[in-house]
Design a protein around this motif. Structure first.
Motif, PDB file in Angstrom:
ATOM      1  N   SER A   1       0.824  -1.217   0.000  1.00  0.00           N
ATOM      2  CA  SER A   1       0.000   0.000   0.000  1.00  0.00           C
ATOM      3  C   SER A   1       0.855   1.262   0.000  1.00  0.00           C
ATOM      4  O   SER A   1       0.385   2.332  -0.388  1.00  0.00           O
ATOM      5  N   LYS A   2       2.117   1.147   0.429  1.00  0.00           N
ATOM      6  CA  LYS A   2       2.986   2.313   0.567  1.00  0.00           C
ATOM      7  C   LYS A   2       3.984   2.492  -0.578  1.00  0.00           C
ATOM      8  O   LYS A   2       4.492   3.604  -0.782  1.00  0.00           O
ATOM      9  N   THR A   3       4.279   1.412  -1.294  1.00  0.00           N
ATOM     10  CA  THR A   3       5.303   1.507  -2.330  1.00  0.00           C
ATOM     11  C   THR A   3       4.897   2.466  -3.451  1.00  0.00           C
ATOM     12  O   THR A   3       3.719   2.577  -3.800  1.00  0.00           O
ATOM     13  N   LYS A   4       5.893   3.140  -4.024  1.00  0.00           N
ATOM     14  CA  LYS A   4       5.649   4.040  -5.145  1.00  0.00           C
ATOM     15  C   LYS A   4       5.650   3.286  -6.478  1.00  0.00           C
ATOM     16  O   LYS A   4       5.318   3.868  -7.510  1.00  0.00           O
ATOM     17  N   SER A   5       6.055   2.020  -6.421  1.00  0.00           N
ATOM     18  CA  SER A   5       6.105   1.224  -7.650  1.00  0.00           C
ATOM     19  C   SER A   5       5.567  -0.179  -7.372  1.00  0.00           C
ATOM     20  O   SER A   5       6.316  -1.088  -7.014  1.00  0.00           O
TER      21      SER A   5
ATOM     22  N   GLU B   1      17.266   1.390  11.387  1.00  0.00           N
ATOM     23  CA  GLU B   1      18.102   0.997  10.247  1.00  0.00           C
ATOM     24  C   GLU B   1      17.422  -0.094   9.419  1.00  0.00           C
ATOM     25  O   GLU B   1      17.447  -0.073   8.184  1.00  0.00           O
ATOM     26  N   PHE B   2      16.826  -1.041  10.116  1.00  0.00           N
ATOM     27  CA  PHE B   2      16.088  -2.105   9.429  1.00  0.00           C
ATOM     28  C   PHE B   2      14.938  -1.539   8.610  1.00  0.00           C
ATOM     29  O   PHE B   2      14.737  -1.890   7.441  1.00  0.00           O
ATOM     30  N   THR B   3      14.171  -0.662   9.222  1.00  0.00           N
ATOM     31  CA  THR B   3      13.001  -0.091   8.554  1.00  0.00           C
ATOM     32  C   THR B   3      13.403   0.748   7.345  1.00  0.00           C
ATOM     33  O   THR B   3      12.763   0.678   6.289  1.00  0.00           O
ATOM     34  N   LYS B   4      14.466   1.526   7.473  1.00  0.00           N
ATOM     35  CA  LYS B   4      14.925   2.345   6.357  1.00  0.00           C
ATOM     36  C   LYS B   4      15.415   1.471   5.202  1.00  0.00           C
ATOM     37  O   LYS B   4      15.171   1.783   4.029  1.00  0.00           O
ATOM     38  N   ARG B   5      16.093   0.389   5.511  1.00  0.00           N
ATOM     39  CA  ARG B   5      16.573  -0.514   4.454  1.00  0.00           C
ATOM     40  C   ARG B   5      15.398  -1.170   3.743  1.00  0.00           C
ATOM     41  O   ARG B   5      15.401  -1.318   2.517  1.00  0.00           O
ATOM     42  N   LEU B   6      14.389  -1.565   4.521  1.00  0.00           N
ATOM     43  CA  LEU B   6      13.191  -2.162   3.938  1.00  0.00           C
ATOM     44  C   LEU B   6      12.496  -1.163   3.005  1.00  0.00           C
ATOM     45  O   LEU B   6      12.080  -1.508   1.894  1.00  0.00           O
ATOM     46  N   CYS B   7      12.384   0.075   3.461  1.00  0.00           N
ATOM     47  CA  CYS B   7      11.735   1.099   2.651  1.00  0.00           C
ATOM     48  C   CYS B   7      12.515   1.377   1.368  1.00  0.00           C
ATOM     49  O   CYS B   7      11.932   1.555   0.290  1.00  0.00           O
ATOM     50  N   PHE B   8      13.827   1.424   1.484  1.00  0.00           N
ATOM     51  CA  PHE B   8      14.668   1.664   0.305  1.00  0.00           C
ATOM     52  C   PHE B   8      14.513   0.536  -0.711  1.00  0.00           C
ATOM     53  O   PHE B   8      14.403   0.788  -1.916  1.00  0.00           O
ATOM     54  N   GLU B   9      14.478  -0.691  -0.220  1.00  0.00           N
ATOM     55  CA  GLU B   9      14.374  -1.861  -1.094  1.00  0.00           C
ATOM     56  C   GLU B   9      13.082  -1.846  -1.906  1.00  0.00           C
ATOM     57  O   GLU B   9      13.064  -2.231  -3.081  1.00  0.00           O
TER      58      GLU B   9
ATOM     59  N   PRO C   1       8.331   5.560   0.929  1.00  0.00           N
ATOM     60  CA  PRO C   1       8.777   6.773   1.630  1.00  0.00           C
ATOM     61  C   PRO C   1       8.921   6.508   3.131  1.00  0.00           C
ATOM     62  O   PRO C   1       8.067   5.863   3.735  1.00  0.00           O
ATOM     63  N   PHE C   2       9.997   7.024   3.710  1.00  0.00           N
ATOM     64  CA  PHE C   2      10.207   6.866   5.155  1.00  0.00           C
ATOM     65  C   PHE C   2       9.861   8.182   5.842  1.00  0.00           C
ATOM     66  O   PHE C   2      10.428   9.228   5.519  1.00  0.00           O
ATOM     67  N   GLY C   3       8.912   8.120   6.779  1.00  0.00           N
ATOM     68  CA  GLY C   3       8.510   9.316   7.512  1.00  0.00           C
ATOM     69  C   GLY C   3       8.483   9.079   9.014  1.00  0.00           C
ATOM     70  O   GLY C   3       8.930   8.027   9.494  1.00  0.00           O
TER      71      GLY C   3
END
Length: 219
Positions: A28-32, A59-67, A71-73
């Motif tokens: 639901s959050k991914t841009k792609s 760090e885990f959450t940011k890596r997951l979001c990047f993958e 968006p990380f907020g």
């Protein structure tokens, strides 16, 4: 040797667990969404660094979001934690009943899990803190043989004084190879298998003691 400890896995052994809620959140959050689907979704993500304690929650959450191009907020960390918690089911009554029986006959229950740190508090009330072991504290993952060695050292016991219960056969086979009494978890048979192992080992211990006692009297 008599059985002194029963070491339980957590996910799919103490309670059922699913990543489907995290999957729904991430999609639901991914841009792609197309890229997310092509990557196979959240189940293909590499959780090992997090489970090994090499990353903190952020760090885990940011890596997951990047993958997955999410968006990380400010609320992202809380949303991920909530989704992970939603995947935790109710305790299996067969497991809890078996743990209570083992405790009543002097067997110490322990926990050993390849765990996500965010879920560290989902089963602790079942055993005392000194008997709770997790991959992110030991910096090892099952089925690495060293993790079982570490557990024995911390419990100050021999391999054959432990019952180890896991839903993954590969983890049980490695434990077996070291001399630990391994059981692949099955809700319908877990109590009987545990009690059978304890009975067999106690019987052997009593038999050896009786033989030694008999031999001593003969002298």
């Amino acid at each position: 040797m008599t059985i002194k400890y029963c070491v339980w896995d957590v996910g799919q052994v103490i309670y059922p667990y699913t990543l489907s809620y995290l999957d729904t959140w991430a999609f639901s959050k991914t841009k792609s969404k197309e890229d997310y689907i092509n990557k196979g979704g959240i189940k293909t993500f590499d959780y090992k660094p997090y489970m090994l304690g090499k990353e903190n929650n952020e760090e885990f959450t940011k890596r997951l979001c990047f993958e997955y191009n999410i968006p990380f907020g400010e609320q992202t960390l809380l949303e991920v934690k909530k989704a992970l918690y939603q995947g935790v089911g109710k305790f299996y009554k067969e497991t809890i009943e078996t743990m209570k029986i083992l405790s009543s006959i002097g067997i110490q229950n322990c926990i050993l899990s390849n765990a996500l740190p965010m879920l560290a508090d989902t089963a602790p009330k079942l055993v005392d803190e000194k008997y709770r072991f997790a991959s992110f504290n030991l910096h090892l993952l099952k089925p690495n043989p060293e993790i079982y060695v570490q557990i024995c050292q911390r419990l100050n016991c021999h391999f054959n004084e432990i019952i180890f219960i896991d839903d993954k056969e590969k983890n049980v086979l490695v434990a077996d190879s070291l001399g630990i009494h391994g059981i692949v978890f099955n809700r319908q048979t877990i109590q009987d298998k545990c009690l059978k192992l304890i009975k067999e080992n106690n019987y052997q211990q009593q038999k050896i003691f009786s033989l030694k006692k008999s031999h001593h009297h003969e002298r």
